[in-house]
Design a protein around this motif. Structure first.
Motif, short mmCIF file in Angstrom:
data_model
loop_
_atom_site.label_atom_id
_atom_site.label_comp_id
_atom_site.label_asym_id
_atom_site.label_seq_id
_atom_site.Cartn_x
_atom_site.Cartn_y
_atom_site.Cartn_z
N ALA A 138 64.64 4.90 -2.17
CA ALA A 138 65.39 5.98 -1.52
C ALA A 138 64.44 7.02 -0.96
CB ALA A 138 66.34 6.63 -2.52
N ARG A 139 64.85 7.62 0.15
CA ARG A 139 64.11 8.72 0.76
C ARG A 139 64.99 9.96 0.75
NH1 ARG A 139 59.58 7.81 3.67
NH2 ARG A 139 60.07 9.47 5.18
N THR A 188 60.00 9.97 -1.78
CA THR A 188 60.38 8.57 -1.87
C THR A 188 60.41 8.19 -3.34
OG1 THR A 188 59.29 8.09 0.24
CG2 THR A 188 59.84 6.21 -1.16
N ASP A 210 74.06 1.63 -2.15
CA ASP A 210 73.53 2.53 -1.13
C ASP A 210 74.59 3.52 -0.65
OD1 ASP A 210 75.18 0.82 0.24
OD2 ASP A 210 73.65 0.06 1.62
N ASP A 211 75.68 3.61 -1.41
CA ASP A 211 76.80 4.49 -1.08
C ASP A 211 76.67 5.80 -1.85
OD1 ASP A 211 79.17 5.76 -0.57
OD2 ASP A 211 80.46 4.06 -1.09
N ALA A 243 68.66 15.33 3.11
CA ALA A 243 68.85 14.16 3.98
C ALA A 243 68.43 12.93 3.18
CB ALA A 243 68.01 14.30 5.24
N THR A 244 69.40 12.11 2.81
CA THR A 244 69.15 11.02 1.87
C THR A 244 69.50 9.67 2.47
OG1 THR A 244 69.66 12.49 0.02
CG2 THR A 244 69.67 10.13 -0.43
N SER A 245 68.62 8.70 2.27
CA SER A 245 68.89 7.32 2.67
C SER A 245 68.45 6.39 1.55
CB SER A 245 68.15 6.97 3.97
OG SER A 245 66.75 7.06 3.79
N ILE A 246 69.18 5.30 1.36
CA ILE A 246 68.90 4.35 0.29
C ILE A 246 68.81 2.95 0.88
CG2 ILE A 246 69.69 3.39 -1.91
CD1 ILE A 246 71.42 5.92 -2.24
N MET A 247 67.74 2.26 0.55
CA MET A 247 67.57 0.87 0.98
C MET A 247 67.54 -0.02 -0.26
SD MET A 247 64.51 -0.92 3.20
CE MET A 247 63.28 -0.60 1.92
N TYR A 273 65.90 -0.72 -5.55
CA TYR A 273 66.15 0.09 -4.37
C TYR A 273 64.96 1.00 -4.11
CZ TYR A 273 66.88 4.14 -7.41
OH TYR A 273 66.69 5.14 -8.33
N THR A 321 59.42 15.32 2.11
CA THR A 321 60.22 14.11 1.93
C THR A 321 59.72 13.40 0.68
OG1 THR A 321 60.64 13.83 4.29
CG2 THR A 321 60.88 11.89 2.89
#
Length: 251
Positions: free
Chosen positions: A223-224, A233, A191-192, A211-215, A221, A231
């Motif tokens: 990611a958004r 996904t 998630d880095d 704007a990126t986020s990873i779960m 995983y 947006t």
């Protein structure tokens, strides 16, 4: 969907791309319940001259016309936009030309073939596509061309519509491909975003403006990726969904 100059057709449905361990749903796998576009599919071909598989006859070309049933195309994706003036879909077309020889009985014989021939004209297959894929692999929908529906008559000049989702789709695929390379190298997901940067490569690269986020999940995983009014996904199976942001939709 495939068709040859004998007007033999075949259709299949993939639950995900082959590269992500997708499985085939077709009559070839399940003759009774497998996916098929028939009934409803209509196709016709014309060969010039009108004689097939005769080495003594030099064919110049052949044409095909196909009518695909919309309910079959959309039955697994009921939320997809129905064809209408200005609606955009993704699509691609491919032709495979196999290498042949002629035996002592004056019959065509297919030469030993491989997939993904690197040398055009070699004893394998040549591949032509309508929209450039970048590699010999058709089941990469993010690389397909853009089809714009129109109410105008054929041959009428139509103003092309800007594909608003394209930037965020590219950004999401940039993350997907970088993550795929990272997982191949490190045998795990991360998630880095900084760690992924070294694995970013063309044709889809990580977008620093998004704007990126990873779960991380038990099996991969999700990611958004947010960019502009949209947006996206995406997950480790290449499953990509794009939504317009609520604030943008209301403005």
């Amino acid at each position: 969907f495939e068709v040859n100059c004998l007007n033999c057709t075949w259709s299949l449905l993939l639950n995900k791309p082959y590269a992500e361990s997708g499985s085939e749903d077709s009559k070839r796998i399940d003759p009774e319940n497998g996916y098929d576009m028939e009934p409803g599919l209509i196709s016709a071909v014309k060969v010039y001259p009108d004689e097939i598989n005769n080495p003594s006859v030099k064919n110049s070309h052949w044409t095909v016309e196909v009518a695909m049933p919309m309910q079959k195309l959309m039955e697994r994706n009921p939320d997809a936009k129905q064809p209408d003036d200005g609606v955009l879909w993704r699509i691609n077309f491919s032709r495979v030309q196999w290498s042949f020889g002629v035996d002592e009985d004056n019959k065509y014989v297919k030469k030993a073939c491989c997939q993904s021939c690197r040398i055009p004209g070699a004893e394998a297959e040549d591949n032509w596509v309508w929209s450039k894929q970048g590699e010999v692999a058709m089941h990469l929908p993010e690389r397909w061309g853009i089809l714009q529906f129109s109410n105008e008559m054929p041959s009428t000049e139509v103003k092309l519509k800007y594909y608003e989702e394209w930037p965020v789709r590219c950004a999401a695929m940039g993350l997907f491909y970088a993550m795929k390379e990272y997982q191949s190298s490190e045998s795990l997901y991360t998630d880095d975003l900084k760690a992924l940067a070294a694995y970013s490569m063309k044709p889809f690269t990580i977008c620093n403006e998004a704007a990126t986020s990873i779960m991380l999940t038990d099996d991969g995983y999700e990611a958004r990726v947010g960019l502009g009014q949209f947006t996206a996904t995406i997950n480790h199976e290449r499953y990509l969904v794009v939504e317009r942001d609520i604030d943008s939709a209301l403005s």
